[in-house]
Design a protein around this motif. Structure first.
Motif, PDB file in Angstrom:
ATOM      1  N   TRP A   1      13.340 -13.745  -4.753  1.00  0.00           N
ATOM      2  CA  TRP A   1      13.259 -12.289  -4.844  1.00  0.00           C
ATOM      3  C   TRP A   1      11.907 -11.830  -5.381  1.00  0.00           C
ATOM      4  CZ3 TRP A   1      16.125  -9.168  -2.227  1.00  0.00           C
ATOM      5  CH2 TRP A   1      17.401  -9.545  -1.853  1.00  0.00           C
ATOM      6  N   SER A   2      11.275 -12.672  -6.177  1.00  0.00           N
ATOM      7  CA  SER A   2       9.934 -12.326  -6.663  1.00  0.00           C
ATOM      8  C   SER A   2       8.934 -12.314  -5.507  1.00  0.00           C
ATOM      9  CB  SER A   2       9.482 -13.320  -7.738  1.00  0.00           C
ATOM     10  OG  SER A   2      10.333 -13.265  -8.869  1.00  0.00           O
ATOM     11  N   VAL A   3       9.035 -13.305  -4.604  1.00  0.00           N
ATOM     12  CA  VAL A   3       8.172 -13.320  -3.415  1.00  0.00           C
ATOM     13  C   VAL A   3       8.436 -12.092  -2.551  1.00  0.00           C
ATOM     14  CG1 VAL A   3       7.686 -14.520  -1.246  1.00  0.00           C
ATOM     15  CG2 VAL A   3       7.918 -15.827  -3.367  1.00  0.00           C
ATOM     16  N   ILE A   4       9.713 -11.760  -2.382  1.00  0.00           N
ATOM     17  CA  ILE A   4      10.070 -10.604  -1.552  1.00  0.00           C
ATOM     18  C   ILE A   4       9.554  -9.308  -2.174  1.00  0.00           C
ATOM     19  CG2 ILE A   4      12.016  -9.231  -0.705  1.00  0.00           C
ATOM     20  CD1 ILE A   4      13.555 -11.882  -0.387  1.00  0.00           C
ATOM     21  N   LEU A   5       9.711  -9.174  -3.489  1.00  0.00           N
ATOM     22  CA  LEU A   5       9.257  -7.953  -4.157  1.00  0.00           C
ATOM     23  C   LEU A   5       7.756  -7.770  -4.002  1.00  0.00           C
ATOM     24  CD1 LEU A   5       9.897  -5.540  -6.024  1.00  0.00           C
ATOM     25  CD2 LEU A   5       9.486  -7.059  -7.980  1.00  0.00           C
ATOM     26  N   LEU A   6       6.991  -8.838  -4.223  1.00  0.00           N
ATOM     27  CA  LEU A   6       5.541  -8.765  -4.072  1.00  0.00           C
ATOM     28  C   LEU A   6       5.144  -8.564  -2.618  1.00  0.00           C
ATOM     29  CD1 LEU A   6       2.577  -9.183  -5.056  1.00  0.00           C
ATOM     30  CD2 LEU A   6       2.953 -11.641  -4.664  1.00  0.00           C
ATOM     31  N   GLY A   7       5.708  -9.400  -1.747  1.00  0.00           N
ATOM     32  CA  GLY A   7       5.269  -9.428  -0.360  1.00  0.00           C
ATOM     33  C   GLY A   7       5.683  -8.224   0.444  1.00  0.00           C
ATOM     34  N   LEU A   8       6.909  -7.767   0.238  1.00  0.00           N
ATOM     35  CA  LEU A   8       7.428  -6.669   1.059  1.00  0.00           C
ATOM     36  C   LEU A   8       6.555  -5.431   0.933  1.00  0.00           C
ATOM     37  CD1 LEU A   8       9.683  -5.570   2.894  1.00  0.00           C
ATOM     38  CD2 LEU A   8      10.912  -4.894   0.827  1.00  0.00           C
ATOM     39  N   PHE A   9       6.266  -5.026  -0.284  1.00  0.00           N
ATOM     40  CA  PHE A   9       5.491  -3.799  -0.482  1.00  0.00           C
ATOM     41  C   PHE A   9       4.031  -3.986  -0.063  1.00  0.00           C
ATOM     42  CE2 PHE A   9       9.126  -2.892  -3.170  1.00  0.00           C
ATOM     43  CZ  PHE A   9       9.347  -1.551  -2.898  1.00  0.00           C
ATOM     44  N   THR A  10       3.469  -5.171  -0.348  1.00  0.00           N
ATOM     45  CA  THR A  10       2.078  -5.407   0.041  1.00  0.00           C
ATOM     46  C   THR A  10       1.927  -5.372   1.556  1.00  0.00           C
ATOM     47  OG1 THR A  10       1.801  -6.818  -1.901  1.00  0.00           O
ATOM     48  CG2 THR A  10       0.103  -6.947  -0.205  1.00  0.00           C
ATOM     49  N   VAL A  11       2.813  -6.059   2.253  1.00  0.00           N
ATOM     50  CA  VAL A  11       2.732  -6.099   3.714  1.00  0.00           C
ATOM     51  C   VAL A  11       2.961  -4.720   4.313  1.00  0.00           C
ATOM     52  CG1 VAL A  11       3.799  -7.023   5.806  1.00  0.00           C
ATOM     53  CG2 VAL A  11       3.370  -8.530   3.845  1.00  0.00           C
ATOM     54  N   LEU A  12       3.923  -3.974   3.786  1.00  0.00           N
ATOM     55  CA  LEU A  12       4.233  -2.664   4.353  1.00  0.00           C
ATOM     56  C   LEU A  12       3.077  -1.683   4.191  1.00  0.00           C
ATOM     57  CD1 LEU A  12       8.000  -2.080   3.446  1.00  0.00           C
ATOM     58  CD2 LEU A  12       6.999  -2.494   5.697  1.00  0.00           C
ATOM     59  N   TYR A  13       2.476  -1.618   2.988  1.00  0.00           N
ATOM     60  CA  TYR A  13       1.379  -0.647   2.848  1.00  0.00           C
ATOM     61  C   TYR A  13       0.132  -1.128   3.583  1.00  0.00           C
ATOM     62  CZ  TYR A  13      -1.411  -2.814  -1.011  1.00  0.00           C
ATOM     63  OH  TYR A  13      -2.214  -3.610  -1.789  1.00  0.00           O
ATOM     64  N   ASP A  14       0.009  -2.449   3.772  1.00  0.00           N
ATOM     65  CA  ASP A  14      -1.109  -2.964   4.556  1.00  0.00           C
ATOM     66  C   ASP A  14      -0.929  -2.634   6.035  1.00  0.00           C
ATOM     67  OD1 ASP A  14      -3.465  -4.244   5.058  1.00  0.00           O
ATOM     68  OD2 ASP A  14      -2.905  -6.108   4.093  1.00  0.00           O
ATOM     69  N   VAL A  15       0.291  -2.807   6.540  1.00  0.00           N
ATOM     70  CA  VAL A  15       0.584  -2.477   7.939  1.00  0.00           C
ATOM     71  C   VAL A  15       0.303  -1.009   8.209  1.00  0.00           C
ATOM     72  CG1 VAL A  15       2.466  -2.193   9.608  1.00  0.00           C
ATOM     73  CG2 VAL A  15       2.248  -4.331   8.328  1.00  0.00           C
ATOM     74  N   LEU A  16       0.686  -0.140   7.291  1.00  0.00           N
ATOM     75  CA  LEU A  16       0.504   1.298   7.495  1.00  0.00           C
ATOM     76  C   LEU A  16      -0.939   1.737   7.244  1.00  0.00           C
ATOM     77  CD1 LEU A  16       3.691   2.760   5.766  1.00  0.00           C
ATOM     78  CD2 LEU A  16       3.199   2.732   8.210  1.00  0.00           C
TER      79      LEU A  16
END
Length: 542
Positions: A158-173
């Motif tokens: 869940w720590s990987v998901i918490l870090l990665g999910l938001f980083t990837v999403l704002y990077d994609v946008l």
């Protein structure tokens, strides 16, 4: 184990929500791949410079540098020698590489290699970049996920998901603008927290002067002129850190897409050079700040005999890389622990977001777009670019689950791995920019031989400082390329035409044009003077 309180979670949620809103806002101005990857070439010096520095302040640096200064065998403030090469490297980039590369209006620096040499050279260098950066990013995700788990108790997954999910999403946008402007925010938060931690450590140690006097004298040595790093077992001597560091930084800032992409986004050559100038001035104070945190941590651990025993264990020994986050957990009040976690998030995100965007750019420009035969629409370009960012985010996050057995070793040797290839990569670009006689076969042969020779030094001569590999790999690559060029004449396709030579080569007319600019001369003299000032300061610390 500390458990985050409601106020801590509110602070973290506000930070993450703010990043998403910023990315969503910036996405409205994106209409094609140039908007997404180079911000329409409208970015200015200050955001670019701060973003470059933010990427350097990765989680590995924030956690590893204080541990090196405070606890590592043979460590201490000698790490500051590494920063002496930065101002000189910025001058070299401002003179030789960036004016030419920025004028070509590239999206990836590897596009230059196809124009100067051929397609295979472009693909090989771009492929090397993607392999090394994807792996290193997975290790970064792994290391920060451990810290997030330590503070929150969420568990590694869940720590990987918490870090990665938001980083990837704002990077994609957000694209490159999202990367750069979020880096400005993240750098501000990170510096504020580091200043506060440094203040707390100084206060608990009896003041700055008392902390300095208490810190072991051997670790206060900031310049080591007595060793050379050629087989004497001292990797962090002055000359390998200055000369090896110079070649490392020129290669990293000029030939690595994750850094060069920001400079290619600048509004003009002048803005690009001024961003490099600001980085050359401001990077040392930032590094000095987290090195002083290391000084304070060393004194705190000496005064608090049981502190090291509270650190998580790694192979039966205290994991000193976690000293800073454990200290913050133990000493900061509710709310500031949440802000401390935000600062660690910021350090990780500022490295992760730029790498994902640059991996996407290299894939799109050097492979996907290069081989697509039909014309792209702007909408299709933008959509594909975002999908590729999502793809690389998924790859790096997935790889983070498979580096656990080797991550401790990789964390220690990540700079060594980079130094195996930095010099040879720089040699290819240098041969392309400064020589007319070098052709594709010679450049590739030089790259391969420089890399293999560095591996030979690593395995066969471990006493030679890995910092020397940057210079040695460069020299071997240039020598081999010169020999191959002398023996093998370029084919008709490889020969450089006169118009191409004017466009793709550094030349004396370019230098004269540059020297006529008062601002450039002023910036160069300031950076060289700054180098001398830093050298005097470090010698005084001795």
């Amino acid at each position: 184990m500390y458990r985050l309180q409601t106020l801590d979670w509110i602070i973290i949620a506000c930070y993450l929500a703010g990043l998403m809103l910023l990315a969503a806002y910036l996405s409205r101005g994106q209409f094609n791949r140039e908007d997404y990857y180079v911000g329409g070439r409208k970015l200015t010096r200050w955001p670019i410079a701060i973003s470059i520095m933010a990427t350097q302040c990765s989680t590995n640096s924030i956690l590893g540098a204080p541990a090196f200064v405070a606890f590592a065998a043979g460590g201490g403030l000698v790490w500051l020698q590494y920063e002496l090469a930065v101002p000189i490297a910025m001058v070299a980039l401002m003179i030789i590489f960036m004016p030419l590369l920025r004028d070509l209006r590239l999206v990836t620096v590897y596009e230059y290699l196809e124009r100067r040499f051929d397609l295979r050279t472009r693909l090989i260098l771009s492929g090397v970049f993607m392999f090394v950066r994807a792996f290193a990013t997975a290790v970064t995700v792994y290391s920060i996920a451990i810290v997030i788990d330590l503070i929150t108790g969420l568990g590694f997954t869940w720590s990987v998901i918490l870090l990665g999910l938001f980083t990837v999403l704002y990077d994609v946008l957000g694209g490159i603008k999202g990367v750069i402007y979020s880096d400005v925010v993240q750098m501000s938060i990170l510096l504020l927290m580091l200043v506060f931690v440094a203040y707390m450590l100084a206060d608990q140690g009896g003041g700055i002067l008392q902390v300095w006097q208490t810190f072991p004298e051997a670790r206060r040595t900031a310049v080591d002129f007595t060793h050379h790093g050629f087989g004497d077992g001292h990797s962090f001597a002055f000359w390998p850190m200055l000369l090896g560091g110079f070649f490392l930084y020129v290669s990293y800032y000029g030939c690595d897409q994750s850094q060069a992409q920001r400079v290619l986004s600048a509004h003009s050559v002048e803005e690009a050079n001024q961003a490099l100038f600001l980085n050359g001035l401001l990077r040392f104070p930032v590094v000095a700040l987290y090195c002083f945190v290391g000084v304070g941590m060393g004194v705190y651990a000496a005064n608090q005999a049981d502190f090291l025993s509270t650190l998580p264990q790694n192979n039966g020994q205290a994991n000193v890389n976690l000293a800073v986050p454990v200290y913050m957990i133990q000493q900061l009040p509710v709310g500031l622990v949440g802000l401390a976690l935000v600062a660690l998030f910021a350090a990780a995100m500022s490295s992760l977001d730029s790498v994902l965007n640059s991996l996407s750019a290299s894939t799109m420009e050097d492979f996907v777009g290069r081989f697509k035969k039909t014309r792209w629409t702007d909408t299709a370009e933008l959509f594909t670019s975002r999908v590729l960012t999502l793809f690389w985010g998924s790859v790096t996050l997935t790889l983070a689950f498979f580096v656990d057995d080797i991550a401790p070793t990789v964390l220690e040797t990540i700079n060594k791995i980079g130094s195996l290839i930095n010099g040879p990569v720089l040699a290819v670009f240098t041969l392309g920019v400064l020589t007319r006689w070098c052709h594709s076969l010679a450049a590739i042969a030089g790259l391969l031989c420089g890399f293999l020779f560095n591996i030979y030094l690593w395995l066969g001569h471990p006493g030679i400082s890995w910092l020397w590999w940057n210079l040695i790999g460069f020299a071997v690559a240039v020598l081999v390329a010169a020999l191959v060029s002398a023996v093998c004449s370029p084919t008709a396709e490889e020969a450089l035409s006169e118009p191409d030579g004017e466009l793709l080569l550094w030349s004396l007319p370019r230098l004269r044009q540059l020297l006529s600019q008062t601002a450039w001369k002023f910036m160069s003299f300031i950076l060289l003077g700054w180098f001398l000032v830093l050298l005097v300061v470090l010698m005084w610390l001795n």
